[in-house]
Design a protein around this motif. Sequence first.
Motif, PDB file in Angstrom:
ATOM      1  N   HIS A 150      24.641  23.475 -48.776  1.00 22.63           N
ATOM      2  CA  HIS A 150      26.058  23.789 -48.655  1.00 22.63           C
ATOM      3  C   HIS A 150      26.227  25.260 -48.276  1.00 22.63           C
ATOM      4  CE1 HIS A 150      25.858  20.446 -51.626  1.00 22.63           C
ATOM      5  NE2 HIS A 150      26.738  19.942 -50.762  1.00 22.63           N
ATOM      6  N   PRO A 151      27.215  25.570 -47.456  1.00 24.45           N
ATOM      7  CA  PRO A 151      27.430  26.974 -47.085  1.00 24.45           C
ATOM      8  C   PRO A 151      27.762  27.824 -48.310  1.00 24.45           C
ATOM      9  CG  PRO A 151      28.882  25.509 -45.837  1.00 24.45           C
ATOM     10  CD  PRO A 151      28.164  24.678 -46.826  1.00 24.45           C
ATOM     11  N   ILE A 152      27.238  29.035 -48.330  1.00 23.94           N
ATOM     12  CA  ILE A 152      27.548  29.970 -49.405  1.00 23.94           C
ATOM     13  C   ILE A 152      28.922  30.572 -49.118  1.00 23.94           C
ATOM     14  CG2 ILE A 152      26.873  32.151 -50.478  1.00 23.94           C
ATOM     15  CD1 ILE A 152      23.983  31.320 -49.984  1.00 23.94           C
ATOM     16  N   VAL A 209      22.917  29.187 -46.506  1.00 23.68           N
ATOM     17  CA  VAL A 209      23.270  28.002 -47.285  1.00 23.68           C
ATOM     18  C   VAL A 209      22.531  28.050 -48.614  1.00 23.68           C
ATOM     19  CG1 VAL A 209      23.775  26.539 -45.287  1.00 23.68           C
ATOM     20  CG2 VAL A 209      21.463  26.612 -46.182  1.00 23.68           C
ATOM     21  N   ASP A 210      23.039  27.297 -49.598  1.00 21.18           N
ATOM     22  CA  ASP A 210      22.369  27.247 -50.895  1.00 21.18           C
ATOM     23  C   ASP A 210      21.231  26.227 -50.866  1.00 21.18           C
ATOM     24  OD1 ASP A 210      23.610  24.778 -51.074  1.00 21.18           O
ATOM     25  OD2 ASP A 210      25.066  25.408 -52.579  1.00 21.18           O
ATOM     26  N   ASN A 211      20.623  25.968 -52.021  1.00 22.78           N
ATOM     27  CA  ASN A 211      19.478  25.058 -52.093  1.00 22.78           C
ATOM     28  C   ASN A 211      19.824  23.617 -51.740  1.00 22.78           C
ATOM     29  OD1 ASN A 211      17.798  27.141 -52.839  1.00 22.78           O
ATOM     30  ND2 ASN A 211      18.062  26.779 -55.032  1.00 22.78           N
ATOM     31  N   PRO A 257      25.249  39.655 -54.961  1.00 22.92           N
ATOM     32  CA  PRO A 257      23.865  39.230 -55.199  1.00 22.92           C
ATOM     33  C   PRO A 257      23.717  37.724 -55.180  1.00 22.92           C
ATOM     34  CG  PRO A 257      24.901  39.794 -57.262  1.00 22.92           C
ATOM     35  CD  PRO A 257      25.900  40.111 -56.176  1.00 22.92           C
ATOM     36  N   ILE A 258      22.471  37.290 -55.106  1.00 25.72           N
ATOM     37  CA  ILE A 258      22.151  35.868 -55.182  1.00 25.72           C
ATOM     38  C   ILE A 258      22.329  35.423 -56.627  1.00 25.72           C
ATOM     39  CG2 ILE A 258      20.279  34.196 -55.037  1.00 25.72           C
ATOM     40  CD1 ILE A 258      19.097  35.828 -52.817  1.00 25.72           C
TER      41      ILE A 258
END
Length: 138
Positions: A81-83, A76-78, A135-136
């Motif tokens: 929420h799901p990536i 999940v992101d910060n 990548p992130i």
Amino acid sequence: MQDTFVTIARFPYSTEAQIAKGRLEADGIEVFLRDNLTIDTDPLVSQAIGGVKLKVLAKDEERAREILKSIKAYSVDNEGHPIVCPNCKGEHIEMYTSINNFKSLMSFLIGLLFFTLPFSARYQYKCEDCKTEFPIKN
């Protein structure tokens, strides 16, 4: 055949297996753990004996696998929420560390030699659905 146990998952430590076992038992599935006491006694043998085996009755195998799949945690992101995969828009994303340049290689080697955490690591995401790596984004 329906009264035999089949292995549906393996865990390196019994604590992880106990969590999955509790979830399956809450849904009425009979569960048996194998080699959990051996690994609790000596955790270093976990990989040698194949970890803790989570077993269910053959008649419950499909339902148990679906339950385990539904509780698997994905990235999940910060904000929580799901990536989402940029290729297939799937949400089954795993994070992994990669060593793809000299700086991250040296960081890994220094960490290995001095038993410290690496100070430079590259993280990537991989979609389990379409196998796309990306990548992130900061």
